[in-house]
Design an enzyme around this catalytic site. Sequence first.
Site, PDB file in Angstrom:
ATOM      1  N   ASP A  39       3.695  -2.808   2.667  1.00  0.00           N
ATOM      2  CA  ASP A  39       4.202  -2.649   1.304  1.00  0.00           C
ATOM      3  C   ASP A  39       5.343  -1.698   1.491  1.00  0.00           C
ATOM      4  OD1 ASP A  39       4.948  -3.109  -1.275  1.00  0.00           O
ATOM      5  OD2 ASP A  39       3.655  -1.499  -2.137  1.00  0.00           O
ATOM      6  N   SER A  40       6.101  -1.433   0.417  1.00  0.00           N
ATOM      7  CA  SER A  40       7.176  -0.512   0.395  1.00  0.00           C
ATOM      8  C   SER A  40       6.650   0.959   0.116  1.00  0.00           C
ATOM      9  CB  SER A  40       8.220  -0.856  -0.473  1.00  0.00           C
ATOM     10  OG  SER A  40       7.492  -0.826  -1.965  1.00  0.00           O
ATOM     11  N   TYR A  99      12.080  -0.578  -2.976  1.00  0.00           N
ATOM     12  CA  TYR A  99      12.726  -1.552  -2.399  1.00  0.00           C
ATOM     13  C   TYR A  99      13.785  -2.487  -3.603  1.00  0.00           C
ATOM     14  CZ  TYR A  99      10.649  -1.696   2.177  1.00  0.00           C
ATOM     15  OH  TYR A  99      10.100  -1.586   3.529  1.00  0.00           O
ATOM     16  N   GLY A 100      13.003  -2.686  -4.720  1.00  0.00           N
ATOM     17  CA  GLY A 100      13.409  -3.654  -5.781  1.00  0.00           C
ATOM     18  C   GLY A 100      14.722  -3.346  -6.398  1.00  0.00           C
ATOM     19  N   CYS A 107       3.729  -7.209  -0.847  1.00  0.00           N
ATOM     20  CA  CYS A 107       4.642  -6.867  -1.489  1.00  0.00           C
ATOM     21  C   CYS A 107       5.618  -8.201  -1.944  1.00  0.00           C
ATOM     22  CB  CYS A 107       5.703  -6.105  -0.677  1.00  0.00           C
ATOM     23  SG  CYS A 107       7.328  -5.581  -1.515  1.00  0.00           S
ATOM     24  N   ASN A 108       5.572  -8.189  -3.293  1.00  0.00           N
ATOM     25  CA  ASN A 108       6.433  -9.484  -3.505  1.00  0.00           C
ATOM     26  C   ASN A 108       7.778  -9.435  -3.231  1.00  0.00           C
ATOM     27  OD1 ASN A 108       4.515 -10.963  -5.813  1.00  0.00           O
ATOM     28  ND2 ASN A 108       4.186  -8.978  -5.790  1.00  0.00           N
ATOM     29  N   THR A 109       8.451  -8.319  -3.277  1.00  0.00           N
ATOM     30  CA  THR A 109       9.810  -8.163  -3.025  1.00  0.00           C
ATOM     31  C   THR A 109      10.299  -8.285  -1.517  1.00  0.00           C
ATOM     32  OG1 THR A 109       9.806  -6.339  -4.672  1.00  0.00           O
ATOM     33  CG2 THR A 109      11.834  -6.645  -3.270  1.00  0.00           C
ATOM     34  N   CYS A 135       4.482  -7.727  -9.050  1.00  0.00           N
ATOM     35  CA  CYS A 135       4.857  -6.554  -8.095  1.00  0.00           C
ATOM     36  C   CYS A 135       3.551  -5.961  -7.877  1.00  0.00           C
ATOM     37  CB  CYS A 135       5.765  -5.599  -8.619  1.00  0.00           C
ATOM     38  SG  CYS A 135       5.878  -4.233  -7.856  1.00  0.00           S
ATOM     39  N   THR A 136       3.257  -5.783  -6.413  1.00  0.00           N
ATOM     40  CA  THR A 136       1.840  -5.270  -6.223  1.00  0.00           C
ATOM     41  C   THR A 136       1.656  -3.938  -6.656  1.00  0.00           C
ATOM     42  OG1 THR A 136       2.866  -4.700  -3.920  1.00  0.00           O
ATOM     43  CG2 THR A 136       1.705  -6.937  -4.035  1.00  0.00           C
ATOM     44  N   HIS A 137       2.708  -2.996  -7.104  1.00  0.00           N
ATOM     45  CA  HIS A 137       2.278  -1.634  -7.705  1.00  0.00           C
ATOM     46  C   HIS A 137       1.839  -1.868  -9.222  1.00  0.00           C
ATOM     47  CE1 HIS A 137       5.125  -0.091  -4.580  1.00  0.00           C
ATOM     48  NE2 HIS A 137       4.656   1.091  -4.975  1.00  0.00           N
TER      49      HIS A 137
END
Length: 260
Positions: free
Chosen positions: A7-8, A39-40, A70-72, A182-184
């Site tokens: 992930d970012s 990243y987004g 990470c979806n992005t 978003c995984t955050h």
Amino acid sequence: MQIGFFDSGIGGITVLHQALKFLPNEDYIFYADTAHVPYGEKPKEQVKQYIFDSVDFIVNEGVKAVVIACNTATSVAVEDLRKKYRLPIIGIEPAVKPAVEITEGRSKRVLVLATRLTLNETKFQNLVHRIDDRDIVDTLPLPGLVEFAEKFEFRKEAVASYLTQQLASFDLKQYGTIVLGCTHFPYFKDSLKEVFPGHIDIIDGGVGTAKNLKRILEERNSVNEGTGQVTYYKSGCKVEDEDTLLKYRRLLRRLTNIES
Ligand code: DGL
């Protein structure tokens, strides 16, 4: 062999948390590209380069699969990553389909929260176009939540006021389901529940991704090869300082507590 998670930033730990439940007897590498988070809000080509550099590093460590937690990153690079590497690359995407299905017949709307980059990508727009035949899906980018998460600020007053402000133009009682794209964002489930009136279903793609990973490894007879150990990396450097490792362990605990 280990499983790589990418992930970012710390968002991917929300997916790792699910994987540890479904596949406890595996060893994991968790790689956060913290030098380049978020990243987004960055241009797609730049983000793609960061992703390829990170996944190269993970693959060189020796892994049997990579989860793009990470979806992005999934929306901008998963297809190209699958062309480049021969090992399984498992992505995550906003859980729009289950959200529309569970909202069926309730005359409520669905709100997808994600990064700007994810929401602007054709992959996401095609997904909504395929599924949303009743036109009930709305979207909202929430880059501030990524920032709060990276500062390990989850329950601060500032989080609540940010959410209230961002949602001010929405008629909140119209919504029956929120998709955390978003995984955050799963770290903020408790704060989100407080902002929406009445009962709201909050779903994300973490469980589906973990199940997918398990199915793929089982098909390859490649399960139960470890002990649940996680080695953490930040943009190419192994995390060894106890303070950071403690913070990561606390995140896993926080996720268990939010669920119960
Ligand atoms: N965690 C990431 C996602 O799922 C992205 C956050 C960011 O770097 O902007 O989309």
